[in-house]
Design an enzyme around this catalytic site. Structure first.
Site, PDB file in Angstrom:
ATOM      1  N   CYS A  93      43.512  36.730  34.953  1.00 20.04           N
ATOM      2  CA  CYS A  93      42.535  36.043  35.787  1.00 20.04           C
ATOM      3  C   CYS A  93      41.268  35.807  34.979  1.00 20.04           C
ATOM      4  CB  CYS A  93      42.259  36.812  37.081  1.00 20.04           C
ATOM      5  SG  CYS A  93      40.867  37.928  37.012  1.00 20.04           S
ATOM      6  N   GLU A  94      40.729  34.619  35.120  1.00 18.49           N
ATOM      7  CA  GLU A  94      39.582  34.259  34.284  1.00 18.49           C
ATOM      8  C   GLU A  94      38.292  34.918  34.754  1.00 18.49           C
ATOM      9  OE1 GLU A  94      39.521  30.008  34.431  1.00 18.49           O
ATOM     10  OE2 GLU A  94      38.243  29.935  36.191  1.00 18.49           O
ATOM     11  N   HIS A  95      38.296  35.523  35.930  1.00 16.90           N
ATOM     12  CA  HIS A  95      37.077  36.157  36.425  1.00 16.90           C
ATOM     13  C   HIS A  95      36.899  37.576  35.905  1.00 16.90           C
ATOM     14  CE1 HIS A  95      37.842  33.173  39.848  1.00 16.90           C
ATOM     15  NE2 HIS A  95      36.941  32.672  39.031  1.00 16.90           N
ATOM     16  N   HIS A  96      38.019  38.278  35.700  1.00 20.77           N
ATOM     17  CA  HIS A  96      37.930  39.690  35.301  1.00 20.77           C
ATOM     18  C   HIS A  96      38.705  40.003  34.030  1.00 20.77           C
ATOM     19  CE1 HIS A  96      37.423  39.505  39.745  1.00 20.77           C
ATOM     20  NE2 HIS A  96      36.420  40.329  39.478  1.00 20.77           N
ATOM     21  N   GLN A 134      44.956  31.293  39.904  1.00 21.00           N
ATOM     22  CA  GLN A 134      46.327  30.995  40.336  1.00 21.00           C
ATOM     23  C   GLN A 134      46.452  29.576  40.900  1.00 21.00           C
ATOM     24  OE1 GLN A 134      47.992  34.035  42.872  1.00 21.00           O
ATOM     25  NE2 GLN A 134      49.502  32.622  43.712  1.00 21.00           N
ATOM     26  N   HIS A 162      47.378  40.484  42.018  1.00 18.86           N
ATOM     27  CA  HIS A 162      46.242  40.449  41.091  1.00 18.86           C
ATOM     28  C   HIS A 162      45.705  41.850  40.863  1.00 18.86           C
ATOM     29  CE1 HIS A 162      45.410  35.972  41.187  1.00 18.86           C
ATOM     30  NE2 HIS A 162      46.358  36.122  42.087  1.00 18.86           N
ATOM     31  N   CYS A 164      42.969  42.621  39.624  1.00 17.50           N
ATOM     32  CA  CYS A 164      41.549  42.733  39.981  1.00 17.50           C
ATOM     33  C   CYS A 164      41.386  43.063  41.468  1.00 17.50           C
ATOM     34  CB  CYS A 164      40.770  41.477  39.595  1.00 17.50           C
ATOM     35  SG  CYS A 164      41.378  39.958  40.318  1.00 17.50           S
TER      36      CYS A 164
HETATM   37 ZN   LIG Z   1      40.113  38.535  39.079  1.00 20.56          ZN
END
Ligand SMILES: [Zn+2]
Length: 207
Positions: A93-96, A134, A162, A164
């Site tokens: 995931c590009e956020h975490h 996703q 996920h 995260c």
């Molecule tokens: Zn994430």
């Protein structure tokens, strides 16, 4: 002319995006900042391993559709739905920068051509091995098949978990995320969509 293009793309695919060892250097710094000792025995080779893992997990940036498909498009008179289901994927995931993983189900209604079946999981991998959300990954798989195959329609459904969400934040261990992208006949025609959904639900191999 065409050959030359492919050559350039292949060379590009083999070249890591960064000078080798640069990410490892930064990883040492990350370990330091986490309060660890990057020189202790168990961690000595960790920065380099971590760099190699990251290069692999993001190798989709250096893949290209043309060399994946590599001419495996065939003229076939077949106008029923083609489905490849339960394609395992692993992404970040590009956020975490934490993994999300699950299964992709891909269907299309052929136009003039069909594609070699093994190519579909490779297209899924090409987009999974990047920093992703996703929703976008699901769309990219659908749009790429639409571009390459010019089918009457494409449907892609991704089911994922996920890390995260599982390891931090809301800490929900069993919640899954489902995304879908429906193009052409799959968007316009409820019958095609329902057939796709029924076929992927057919056996009990759930993720
Ligand atoms: Zn994430």
């Amino acid at each position: 002319m065409k050959k030359a293009t492919v050559k350039v793309m292949k060379r590009k695919a083999a070249t890591p995006s960064q000078e080798e060892g640069r990410i490892a250097e930064l990883m040492r710094e990350v370990l330091n900042n986490l309060g660890e000792d990057p020189d202790r025995e168990g961690l000595v080779r960790t920065p380099l391993r971590s760099e190699k893992a990251l290069q692999y997990l993001t190798s989709g940036y250096r893949a290209d559709v043309e060399s994946i498909v590599n001419g495996a498009l065939f003229d076939v008179r077949y106008d029923e739905m083609v489905i490849v289901k339960d394609i395992e994927f692993f992404s970040l995931c590009e956020h975490h920068l934490l993994p999300f993983y699950g299964k992709a189900h891909v269907a299309y209604l052929p136009g003039e051509k069909v594609i070699g079946l093994s190519k579909i999981p490779r297209i899924v991998d090409m987009f999974a091995r990047r920093l992703q959300v996703q929703e976008r990954m699901t769309q990219q798989i659908a749009e790429t098949l639409q571009d390459v195959l010019k089918p009457k329609g494409v449907g892609v459904i991704c089911e994922a978990r996920h890390f995260c969400m599982m390891m931090r934040g809301v800490e929900k261990q069993h919640s899954g995320t489902v995304t879908s992208s429906m193009l052409g006949a799959f968007r316009q025609n409820k019958e095609s969509r329902d057939e796709f959904l029924a076929l992927i639900r057919q056996d009990a191999s759930r993720f």
